[in-house]
Design a protein around this motif. Sequence first.
Motif, short mmCIF file in Angstrom:
data_model
loop_
_atom_site.label_atom_id
_atom_site.label_comp_id
_atom_site.label_asym_id
_atom_site.label_seq_id
_atom_site.Cartn_x
_atom_site.Cartn_y
_atom_site.Cartn_z
N GLY A 96 -78.72 46.87 -91.67
CA GLY A 96 -79.11 48.15 -91.09
C GLY A 96 -78.45 48.47 -89.76
N ARG A 97 -77.53 47.63 -89.32
CA ARG A 97 -76.88 47.91 -88.04
C ARG A 97 -76.10 49.22 -88.09
N PHE A 98 -75.55 49.55 -89.24
CA PHE A 98 -74.80 50.80 -89.36
C PHE A 98 -75.72 52.01 -89.16
N GLY A 102 -75.57 54.97 -86.27
CA GLY A 102 -75.25 56.29 -86.80
C GLY A 102 -73.93 56.34 -87.55
N GLU A 103 -73.61 55.28 -88.28
CA GLU A 103 -72.33 55.19 -88.99
C GLU A 103 -72.48 55.61 -90.45
N ALA A 104 -71.36 55.62 -91.15
CA ALA A 104 -71.34 56.02 -92.56
C ALA A 104 -70.91 54.85 -93.44
N VAL A 105 -71.44 54.82 -94.66
CA VAL A 105 -71.01 53.86 -95.67
C VAL A 105 -70.55 54.65 -96.88
N LEU A 106 -69.36 54.37 -97.37
CA LEU A 106 -68.84 55.01 -98.57
C LEU A 106 -68.72 53.96 -99.66
N ARG A 124 -83.67 50.80 -99.76
CA ARG A 124 -84.94 50.08 -99.71
C ARG A 124 -84.93 49.04 -98.59
N GLU A 125 -83.80 48.37 -98.41
CA GLU A 125 -83.68 47.41 -97.31
C GLU A 125 -83.87 48.13 -95.97
N ALA A 126 -83.31 49.33 -95.87
CA ALA A 126 -83.42 50.10 -94.63
C ALA A 126 -84.87 50.46 -94.33
N ILE A 127 -85.62 50.83 -95.37
CA ILE A 127 -87.03 51.17 -95.18
C ILE A 127 -87.83 49.96 -94.71
N VAL A 128 -87.59 48.82 -95.32
CA VAL A 128 -88.29 47.60 -94.91
C VAL A 128 -87.99 47.28 -93.44
N GLY A 196 -77.03 60.39 -87.09
CA GLY A 196 -77.75 59.88 -88.25
C GLY A 196 -76.77 59.27 -89.24
N ALA A 197 -77.14 58.14 -89.82
CA ALA A 197 -76.25 57.44 -90.75
C ALA A 197 -76.25 58.13 -92.12
N MET A 198 -75.13 57.98 -92.82
CA MET A 198 -75.02 58.49 -94.19
C MET A 198 -74.47 57.40 -95.09
N LEU A 199 -74.94 57.39 -96.32
CA LEU A 199 -74.38 56.52 -97.35
C LEU A 199 -74.00 57.43 -98.52
N VAL A 200 -72.73 57.44 -98.87
CA VAL A 200 -72.23 58.34 -99.91
C VAL A 200 -71.61 57.52 -101.03
N THR A 201 -72.02 57.80 -102.26
CA THR A 201 -71.36 57.17 -103.41
C THR A 201 -70.46 58.21 -104.08
#
Length: 263
Positions: A96-98, A102-106, A124-128, A196-201
Amino acid sequence: MMSEGHDHLTALLGRLKLTALRDQLDTLIDEAGRRELTIREALTLFCEREVARRDQRRIEMAFGLARFPFVRDLTGFDFAAQPSLDKGQIREIATGRFIANGEAVLLLGPPGVGKTHLAVALGREAIVAGYSVLFTPATTLVAQLAKAHTEGRLEERLTHYAKPKLLIVDELGYLPFEPDAAHLFFQLVSRRYERGAMLVTSNRAVGEWGTVFGDAVVATAILDRLLHHSHVVTIRGDSYRLREKRRSGLLQRATPVPQPTPV
């Protein structure tokens, strides 16, 4: 007399909203006595149980608000089937460091390689870990932004999507964007940039995003913000769904066509 004291204590715990302690009071008192705990140790035990119950409730509520399409976790992901994937990199992202930065994961790769599974598991890991998360298919996100824009509610909708600490946008690129929709998505990315972080697939390489957005200039502006602070994960494995079909005999691997023997 004992019953009156017990009832009064449970009532006090209820007023203090210490519901886990109230509901487990007899069990906790018995456990403290059995373990011969001091008063300080017993209070610590009681507080730990209360905090654990509250954390569980928070997590369950956050899972519901995140709107995940299904339940997946990292332990259920078959890393052995995707040798191109760096398990260490995924574990690092899962810390969750990203999100804190406030970073992005692609997550990039062809259909069926587990991108959505990983996205949900990481969410789910982020919520925990205590972060708020919202999951949305890219097509739903764009449709809602376009509808809000038409109805004069764009600012309200942008605020909605900008609020969670992690926004997961799934399946970007399966359908091309309309030019106006690309501009709306750019506004959202700009709103979340470095905040705010984003995760995009996506099933498209970043070099193809100009086609996805229907506007190369907007695509470049979006990528400029997403890639500035980013973790890019490219999966080059085989589709899980196709693999299962092959195992069941429904689909055969392509075999080379025999060439005629020279005379």
